[in-house]
Design a protein around this motif. Structure first.
Motif, PDB file in Angstrom:
ATOM      1  N   LEU A  24       0.897  -0.468  -0.100  1.00 12.32           N
ATOM      2  CA  LEU A  24      -0.294  -0.565  -0.023  1.00 12.32           C
ATOM      3  C   LEU A  24       0.909   1.133   0.007  1.00 12.32           C
ATOM      4  N   SER A  25       1.924   1.407   0.636  1.00 10.85           N
ATOM      5  CA  SER A  25       3.158   1.795   0.757  1.00 10.85           C
ATOM      6  C   SER A  25       4.378   1.867   1.083  1.00 10.85           C
ATOM      7  N   GLY A  26       5.597   2.686   0.774  1.00 12.91           N
ATOM      8  CA  GLY A  26       6.814   2.234   0.788  1.00 12.91           C
ATOM      9  C   GLY A  26       7.333   3.359   1.414  1.00 12.91           C
ATOM     10  N   LYS A  27       8.469   3.026   2.532  1.00 14.60           N
ATOM     11  CA  LYS A  27       9.062   4.169   3.099  1.00 14.60           C
ATOM     12  C   LYS A  27      10.416   3.790   3.738  1.00 14.60           C
ATOM     13  N   ARG A  28      11.234   4.156   3.682  1.00 18.07           N
ATOM     14  CA  ARG A  28      12.992   3.576   4.181  1.00 18.07           C
ATOM     15  C   ARG A  28      13.352   4.934   4.921  1.00 18.07           C
ATOM     16  N   GLU A  29      13.884   4.296   6.560  1.00 25.08           N
ATOM     17  CA  GLU A  29      14.209   5.365   7.473  1.00 25.08           C
ATOM     18  C   GLU A  29      15.773   5.063   7.094  1.00 25.08           C
ATOM     19  N   ILE A  33      26.758   9.227   9.487  1.00 25.35           N
ATOM     20  CA  ILE A  33      27.079   9.026  10.492  1.00 25.35           C
ATOM     21  C   ILE A  33      26.963  10.695  10.144  1.00 25.35           C
ATOM     22  N   GLY A  34      27.476  10.953  11.740  1.00 25.20           N
ATOM     23  CA  GLY A  34      26.982  13.078  11.659  1.00 25.20           C
ATOM     24  C   GLY A  34      25.868  13.497  12.393  1.00 25.20           C
ATOM     25  N   ASP A  35      24.758  12.281  12.833  1.00 27.17           N
ATOM     26  CA  ASP A  35      23.660  12.986  13.429  1.00 27.17           C
ATOM     27  C   ASP A  35      22.771  13.555  12.258  1.00 27.17           C
ATOM     28  N   GLN A  36      22.784  12.517  11.329  1.00 25.13           N
ATOM     29  CA  GLN A  36      21.594  13.677  10.007  1.00 25.13           C
ATOM     30  C   GLN A  36      20.508  11.774   9.596  1.00 25.13           C
ATOM     31  N   HIS A  37      19.314  11.470  10.344  1.00 21.84           N
ATOM     32  CA  HIS A  37      18.614  11.200   9.332  1.00 21.84           C
ATOM     33  C   HIS A  37      17.925  11.506   8.801  1.00 21.84           C
ATOM     34  N   ILE A  38      17.136   9.936   7.722  1.00 19.87           N
ATOM     35  CA  ILE A  38      16.617  10.440   6.041  1.00 19.87           C
ATOM     36  C   ILE A  38      15.410   9.513   6.175  1.00 19.87           C
ATOM     37  N   THR A  39      14.133  10.513   5.648  1.00 19.58           N
ATOM     38  CA  THR A  39      13.671   8.680   4.907  1.00 19.58           C
ATOM     39  C   THR A  39      12.790  10.077   3.519  1.00 19.58           C
TER      40      THR A  39
END
Length: 109
Positions: A24-29, A33-39
């Motif tokens: 139904l949906s797709g997401k990646r998190e 390194i360096g405290d960067q969070h990506i979604t």
């Protein structure tokens, strides 16, 4: 279940079987390194997206006591669910699950 052992009022079961899934949906998190969070959101279908259909096999075991069951299960995806160009890597589902089940009694008249 493919196999069930009775221990008085308790039953132990082993389960194996196929599964089919639809996305139904797709997401990646992920974190870099360096405290960067990506979604990132993945589109369903199309180029560089998630394939909508998935299939695989389930393995599990459970124990039943009266109307209650506890089941531990592992699902192994057999389908590469990520479509992209060029074909860099594969993405398959691998899931552990634990469920508590209650069986309702039927009143047959």
């Amino acid at each position: 279940p493919i196999y069930k052992i009775d221990f008085g009022n308790k039953k132990f079961s082993i389960k194996v079987g196929p599964y089919l899934g639809y996305a139904l949906s797709g997401k990646r998190e992920y974190d870099i390194i360096g405290d960067q969070h990506i979604t990132e959101n993945y589109p369903i279908g199309g180029k560089n997206g998630i394939r909508p259909f998935d299939m695989g096999i389930n393995f599990g075991e459970g124990i039943e006591y009266k109307s209650f069951s506890v089941v531990l299960q592992y699902s192994l995806g057999l389908t590469d669910v990520y479509f992209r160009e060029p074909n860099e890597y594969t993405m398959k589902d691998k899931v552990f699950s634990l469920s508590l089940e209650y069986k309702f009694k039927r009143n047959n008249k």
